[in-house]
Design an enzyme around this catalytic site. Sequence first.
Site, mmCIF file in Angstrom:
data_model
loop_
_atom_site.group_PDB
_atom_site.id
_atom_site.type_symbol
_atom_site.label_atom_id
_atom_site.label_comp_id
_atom_site.label_asym_id
_atom_site.label_seq_id
_atom_site.Cartn_x
_atom_site.Cartn_y
_atom_site.Cartn_z
ATOM 1 N N HIS A 148 74.016 13.437 11.675
ATOM 2 C CA HIS A 148 73.002 14.207 12.183
ATOM 3 C C HIS A 148 72.408 13.744 13.631
ATOM 4 O O HIS A 148 72.753 12.664 13.879
ATOM 5 C CB HIS A 148 71.828 14.091 11.137
ATOM 6 C CG HIS A 148 72.086 15.022 9.933
ATOM 7 N ND1 HIS A 148 72.891 14.680 8.878
ATOM 8 C CD2 HIS A 148 71.744 16.693 9.565
ATOM 9 C CE1 HIS A 148 73.044 15.686 7.796
ATOM 10 N NE2 HIS A 148 72.249 16.717 8.275
ATOM 11 N N LYS A 152 66.754 12.265 12.851
ATOM 12 C CA LYS A 152 66.995 12.468 11.212
ATOM 13 C C LYS A 152 66.422 11.207 10.664
ATOM 14 O O LYS A 152 67.021 10.242 10.660
ATOM 15 C CB LYS A 152 67.885 13.102 10.630
ATOM 16 C CG LYS A 152 67.835 13.366 9.517
ATOM 17 C CD LYS A 152 69.072 14.185 8.677
ATOM 18 C CE LYS A 152 69.166 14.534 7.337
ATOM 19 N NZ LYS A 152 67.848 15.397 7.272
#
EC number: 1.17.1.8
Length: 237
Positions: A148, A152
């Site tokens: 990600h 995140k």
Amino acid sequence: MDSFLRLLIHGASGRMGQALLRLASEDPSFQVAAAVVGQAPDRHVSDGVPFFAAAELAAVPAFDVAIDFSLPQGFSSLLALCVARAVPLVSGTTGLDSRQHEALVMAGAQIPLVWGSNFSVGMAVLVNLVERAGDALSGWDCDIVESHHVHKQDAPSGSALTLGEAVACKGIAPRYTSLRAGDIVGDHLVQFTGLGERIELVHRATNRDVFARGALYVARRVVGRVPGCYRVRDLIM
């Protein structure tokens, strides 16, 4: 009777919240009744949508369904509001603690709600495929690699944990690897490794809109249902 659903977007300043605001404004089946952000908003009304700070949550106008993509700190207040107003909740907030998950289950006795780590159709299919692979590949190793964007916070991702639960219920203990790099929207690889062979199942999201569209679809489907805790794939597949 109104032909649209009045929608509350909780976490409207985040990436998912912004996508939901944009897509809901283009969808005649929704009217955004209110948008909730963490801090006091710069403008209290934007494009006809009233904005509220999280501390003002109790003051939001009537709504038919809430979609939540926020942080764990604000989740419990929204859940309590939905229960108090007997309104369905769709939440994709990850990083919830055990008490918050218990509260979700208890709330499911009073309202229809959906909590999911991923609202894309492709991920719903991947979870199903992983379960089926787990049935056939007992004794194989399983690794789940998720990637990600650098912002995140939770790791492993909620989607990775959902995939892990899909194989764990088959008696396989998965190993997790988390990568945070650049602006990756979301990649998930599930690898089953046996003797002399391996199987890789992959889902890659290249646009955050797939999650927002899925959440809006689920929100339409959950309104009018009996109280209960529904899975994303119960309503998508």
